[in-house]
Scaffold this motif. Structure first.
Motif, PDB file in Angstrom:
ATOM      1  N   ASP A   8      24.556  31.171 -15.921  1.00  0.00           N
ATOM      2  CA  ASP A   8      24.973  29.781 -14.114  1.00  0.00           C
ATOM      3  C   ASP A   8      26.380  30.445 -13.843  1.00  0.00           C
ATOM      4  O   ASP A   8      27.475  29.256 -14.743  1.00  0.00           O
ATOM      5  CB  ASP A   8      24.576  28.907 -14.119  1.00  0.00           C
ATOM      6  CG  ASP A   8      24.851  27.403 -13.350  1.00  0.00           C
ATOM      7  OD1 ASP A   8      25.507  28.167 -12.522  1.00  0.00           O
ATOM      8  OD2 ASP A   8      24.370  26.700 -12.924  1.00  0.00           O
ATOM      9  N   LEU A   9      27.162  30.717 -12.508  1.00  0.00           N
ATOM     10  CA  LEU A   9      28.312  30.750 -12.418  1.00  0.00           C
ATOM     11  C   LEU A   9      28.966  29.940 -11.719  1.00  0.00           C
ATOM     12  O   LEU A   9      29.718  30.093 -11.383  1.00  0.00           O
ATOM     13  CB  LEU A   9      28.605  32.194 -11.837  1.00  0.00           C
ATOM     14  CG  LEU A   9      28.038  33.582 -12.564  1.00  0.00           C
ATOM     15  CD1 LEU A   9      28.531  34.928 -11.140  1.00  0.00           C
ATOM     16  CD2 LEU A   9      28.578  33.027 -14.151  1.00  0.00           C
ATOM     17  N   SER A  10      28.188  28.495 -11.485  1.00  0.00           N
ATOM     18  CA  SER A  10      28.984  27.789 -10.928  1.00  0.00           C
ATOM     19  C   SER A  10      30.323  27.043 -11.299  1.00  0.00           C
ATOM     20  O   SER A  10      30.610  26.226 -10.340  1.00  0.00           O
ATOM     21  CB  SER A  10      27.595  26.035 -10.120  1.00  0.00           C
ATOM     22  OG  SER A  10      27.068  25.800 -12.069  1.00  0.00           O
ATOM     23  N   GLU A  11      30.579  26.973 -12.046  1.00  0.00           N
ATOM     24  CA  GLU A  11      31.248  26.255 -13.467  1.00  0.00           C
ATOM     25  C   GLU A  11      32.840  27.241 -12.867  1.00  0.00           C
ATOM     26  O   GLU A  11      34.079  26.444 -13.051  1.00  0.00           O
ATOM     27  CB  GLU A  11      31.399  26.423 -14.721  1.00  0.00           C
ATOM     28  CG  GLU A  11      30.001  25.770 -15.018  1.00  0.00           C
ATOM     29  CD  GLU A  11      29.896  25.815 -16.506  1.00  0.00           C
ATOM     30  OE1 GLU A  11      29.971  24.569 -17.783  1.00  0.00           O
ATOM     31  OE2 GLU A  11      29.189  27.182 -16.817  1.00  0.00           O
ATOM     32  N   TRP A  12      32.610  28.210 -12.456  1.00  0.00           N
ATOM     33  CA  TRP A  12      33.440  29.146 -12.039  1.00  0.00           C
ATOM     34  C   TRP A  12      34.022  28.973 -10.581  1.00  0.00           C
ATOM     35  O   TRP A  12      34.753  29.592 -10.013  1.00  0.00           O
ATOM     36  CB  TRP A  12      32.792  30.411 -12.134  1.00  0.00           C
ATOM     37  CG  TRP A  12      32.881  30.835 -13.599  1.00  0.00           C
ATOM     38  CD1 TRP A  12      31.681  30.804 -14.066  1.00  0.00           C
ATOM     39  CD2 TRP A  12      33.778  31.924 -14.285  1.00  0.00           C
ATOM     40  NE1 TRP A  12      31.518  31.962 -15.378  1.00  0.00           N
ATOM     41  CE2 TRP A  12      33.508  32.238 -15.877  1.00  0.00           C
ATOM     42  CE3 TRP A  12      34.933  32.607 -14.194  1.00  0.00           C
ATOM     43  CZ2 TRP A  12      33.475  32.590 -17.033  1.00  0.00           C
ATOM     44  CZ3 TRP A  12      35.242  33.270 -15.320  1.00  0.00           C
ATOM     45  CH2 TRP A  12      34.976  33.311 -16.560  1.00  0.00           C
ATOM     46  N   TRP A  15      41.980  28.267 -17.914  1.00  0.00           N
ATOM     47  CA  TRP A  15      41.013  26.902 -18.155  1.00  0.00           C
ATOM     48  C   TRP A  15      41.440  25.675 -18.311  1.00  0.00           C
ATOM     49  O   TRP A  15      42.328  25.457 -19.161  1.00  0.00           O
ATOM     50  CB  TRP A  15      39.892  26.821 -18.875  1.00  0.00           C
ATOM     51  CG  TRP A  15      38.868  28.420 -18.329  1.00  0.00           C
ATOM     52  CD1 TRP A  15      38.875  29.746 -18.696  1.00  0.00           C
ATOM     53  CD2 TRP A  15      37.833  27.644 -17.185  1.00  0.00           C
ATOM     54  NE1 TRP A  15      37.926  30.623 -17.707  1.00  0.00           N
ATOM     55  CE2 TRP A  15      37.356  29.251 -16.504  1.00  0.00           C
ATOM     56  CE3 TRP A  15      37.098  26.903 -16.778  1.00  0.00           C
ATOM     57  CZ2 TRP A  15      36.339  29.300 -15.696  1.00  0.00           C
ATOM     58  CZ3 TRP A  15      36.357  27.109 -15.977  1.00  0.00           C
ATOM     59  CH2 TRP A  15      35.270  28.771 -15.603  1.00  0.00           C
ATOM     60  N   PRO A  16      40.931  24.842 -17.458  1.00  0.00           N
ATOM     61  CA  PRO A  16      41.908  23.906 -18.038  1.00  0.00           C
ATOM     62  C   PRO A  16      40.930  23.050 -19.707  1.00  0.00           C
ATOM     63  O   PRO A  16      39.954  22.947 -19.276  1.00  0.00           O
ATOM     64  CB  PRO A  16      41.147  22.139 -17.126  1.00  0.00           C
ATOM     65  CG  PRO A  16      41.544  23.168 -15.819  1.00  0.00           C
ATOM     66  CD  PRO A  16      40.656  24.979 -16.412  1.00  0.00           C
ATOM     67  N   ALA A  17      41.545  22.291 -20.400  1.00  0.00           N
ATOM     68  CA  ALA A  17      41.095  22.048 -21.385  1.00  0.00           C
ATOM     69  C   ALA A  17      40.245  20.810 -21.345  1.00  0.00           C
ATOM     70  O   ALA A  17      39.340  19.925 -21.076  1.00  0.00           O
ATOM     71  CB  ALA A  17      41.634  20.763 -22.142  1.00  0.00           C
ATOM     72  N   GLY A  18      38.985  21.302 -22.495  1.00  0.00           N
ATOM     73  CA  GLY A  18      37.410  20.835 -21.927  1.00  0.00           C
ATOM     74  C   GLY A  18      36.452  21.408 -20.725  1.00  0.00           C
ATOM     75  O   GLY A  18      35.349  20.788 -20.820  1.00  0.00           O
ATOM     76  N   LEU A  19      37.062  22.200 -19.722  1.00  0.00           N
ATOM     77  CA  LEU A  19      35.820  22.983 -18.792  1.00  0.00           C
ATOM     78  C   LEU A  19      36.260  24.171 -18.737  1.00  0.00           C
ATOM     79  O   LEU A  19      35.519  24.857 -17.512  1.00  0.00           O
ATOM     80  CB  LEU A  19      37.511  22.235 -18.409  1.00  0.00           C
ATOM     81  CG  LEU A  19      37.648  21.349 -16.902  1.00  0.00           C
ATOM     82  CD1 LEU A  19      37.912  21.373 -15.910  1.00  0.00           C
ATOM     83  CD2 LEU A  19      36.075  20.477 -16.670  1.00  0.00           C
ATOM     84  N   GLU A  20      36.421  25.055 -19.487  1.00  0.00           N
ATOM     85  CA  GLU A  20      35.592  26.200 -20.326  1.00  0.00           C
ATOM     86  C   GLU A  20      34.075  26.072 -20.214  1.00  0.00           C
ATOM     87  O   GLU A  20      32.912  25.213 -20.082  1.00  0.00           O
ATOM     88  CB  GLU A  20      35.664  26.917 -22.063  1.00  0.00           C
ATOM     89  CG  GLU A  20      36.563  26.731 -22.068  1.00  0.00           C
ATOM     90  CD  GLU A  20      37.734  25.065 -22.628  1.00  0.00           C
ATOM     91  OE1 GLU A  20      39.041  24.877 -23.141  1.00  0.00           O
ATOM     92  OE2 GLU A  20      37.324  24.111 -22.689  1.00  0.00           O
ATOM     93  N   PRO A  21      33.691  27.374 -19.760  1.00  0.00           N
ATOM     94  CA  PRO A  21      32.755  27.200 -18.957  1.00  0.00           C
ATOM     95  C   PRO A  21      31.174  27.323 -19.919  1.00  0.00           C
ATOM     96  O   PRO A  21      31.691  27.774 -20.739  1.00  0.00           O
ATOM     97  CB  PRO A  21      32.654  28.954 -18.058  1.00  0.00           C
ATOM     98  CG  PRO A  21      33.479  29.867 -18.953  1.00  0.00           C
ATOM     99  CD  PRO A  21      34.622  28.492 -19.114  1.00  0.00           C
ATOM    100  N   THR A  22      30.436  26.983 -19.723  1.00  0.00           N
ATOM    101  CA  THR A  22      29.222  27.607 -20.009  1.00  0.00           C
ATOM    102  C   THR A  22      27.968  28.459 -20.047  1.00  0.00           C
ATOM    103  O   THR A  22      27.964  28.664 -19.159  1.00  0.00           O
ATOM    104  CB  THR A  22      27.469  26.081 -19.785  1.00  0.00           C
ATOM    105  OG1 THR A  22      28.653  24.742 -20.739  1.00  0.00           O
ATOM    106  CG2 THR A  22      26.736  25.829 -20.831  1.00  0.00           C
ATOM    107  N   LEU A  23      28.518  29.428 -21.180  1.00  0.00           N
ATOM    108  CA  LEU A  23      27.811  30.399 -21.578  1.00  0.00           C
ATOM    109  C   LEU A  23      26.650  31.181 -20.802  1.00  0.00           C
ATOM    110  O   LEU A  23      25.189  31.494 -22.334  1.00  0.00           O
ATOM    111  CB  LEU A  23      28.422  31.465 -22.553  1.00  0.00           C
ATOM    112  CG  LEU A  23      29.895  31.190 -22.545  1.00  0.00           C
ATOM    113  CD1 LEU A  23      30.312  32.383 -23.857  1.00  0.00           C
ATOM    114  CD2 LEU A  23      30.630  31.728 -21.936  1.00  0.00           C
ATOM    115  N   ASP A  24      26.119  30.127 -20.363  1.00  0.00           N
ATOM    116  CA  ASP A  24      24.185  30.988 -19.841  1.00  0.00           C
ATOM    117  C   ASP A  24      24.071  31.601 -18.633  1.00  0.00           C
ATOM    118  O   ASP A  24      23.021  31.768 -18.038  1.00  0.00           O
ATOM    119  CB  ASP A  24      23.675  29.200 -19.581  1.00  0.00           C
ATOM    120  CG  ASP A  24      24.333  28.262 -18.221  1.00  0.00           C
ATOM    121  OD1 ASP A  24      25.119  29.153 -17.965  1.00  0.00           O
ATOM    122  OD2 ASP A  24      24.210  27.340 -18.090  1.00  0.00           O
TER     123      ASP A  24
END
Length: 234
Positions: A50-54, A39-48
């Motif tokens: 919602d898989l859109s960040e992936w 993961w680029p720094a600061g873009l780690e996924p929010t654990l909720d």
């Protein structure tokens, strides 16, 4: 369908902790090494859940369903996607020093009753991590050590095996939800900042087809001590 899902490719991925093609120091028959997305720094996924960040993850990092080898029923690669289907990503952040794992999983029946033996008898995601690549056993047997204290010290010490079970069920037998660390007395390993998860289920438990969206964050411990993180080594 009541089943324990152990993702073979993740077993190989989890021991390497880098975003390049890898091979395990201790080969596991039938399990291929893979590639971790970093993961680029600061873009780690929010654990909720919602898989859109992936969506940032390129397709060739995904562990496809056809890589799954079914051991329990002896089906091998004869997988029926009307019964079970999934896709998985293993990833890593150098900024947080954490593993991030994702699964999107279709199941013809999501079992969650809280009764039974392994993982409370429910559907689960079983993940083993051997961070130092030593090939160590993830549990200690009664005859391995002379006293109970030393035996517990070595439960999951150099390799950790966890059953992740959702949704949470406080009255469940053994696996209450989140991360059950095999044979360990630890009560802190699945709490932030050491571990966390996000879970969403489209459908109902114990009632027909359902699609689960799962995110997991965990530490890869070189020397895990159930008493606490200050006594453990990353």
């Amino acid at each position: 369908m009541k089943k324990i899902l152990s993702i073979a490719s993740i077993l190989a991925l989890g021991i390497m902790l880098q975003a390049s093609a890898v091979s395990a120091h201790v080969p596991i028959p039938g399990i291929d090494s893979g590639t971790l997305f970093q993961w680029p720094a600061g873009l780690e996924p929010t654990l909720d859940g919602d898989l859109s960040e992936w969506d940032i993850v390129p397709e060739d990092y995904y562990v496809p369903f056809d890589s799954h080898y079914e051991y329990y029923l002896g089906l091998g690669h004869e997988n029926d996607e009307s019964n079970l289907s999934f896709r998985v990503v293993g990833s890593w952040s150098a900024g947080t020093n954490r593993l991030y794992l994702m699964m999107e999983r279709f199941d013809n029946l999501w079992v969650r009753t809280g009764f039974g033996q392994t993982a409370a008898g429910d559907d689960s995601w079983e993940i083993m991590i051997d961070a130092d690549h030593g090939g160590d056993r993830h549990f200690a047997l009664p005859d391995d050590f002379e006293d109970d204290e030393e035996r517990q010290r070595n439960q999951g010490r150099f390799a950790q095996n966890a059953h992740y079970v959702w949704p949470e069920m406080p009255d469940a037998n053994r696996a209450v939800g989140g991360k059950w660390l095999f044979n360990s007395q630890s009560t802190w390993h699945d709490k932030p900042p050491w571990g966390d998860y996000g879970f969403q289920l489209d459908g109902e438990v114990n009632s027909g087809e359902a699609t689960a969206r799962i995110e997991v964050m965990t530490i890869a411990w070189d020397d895990f001590y159930w008493i606490g993180p200050d006594e453990s080594l990353v």
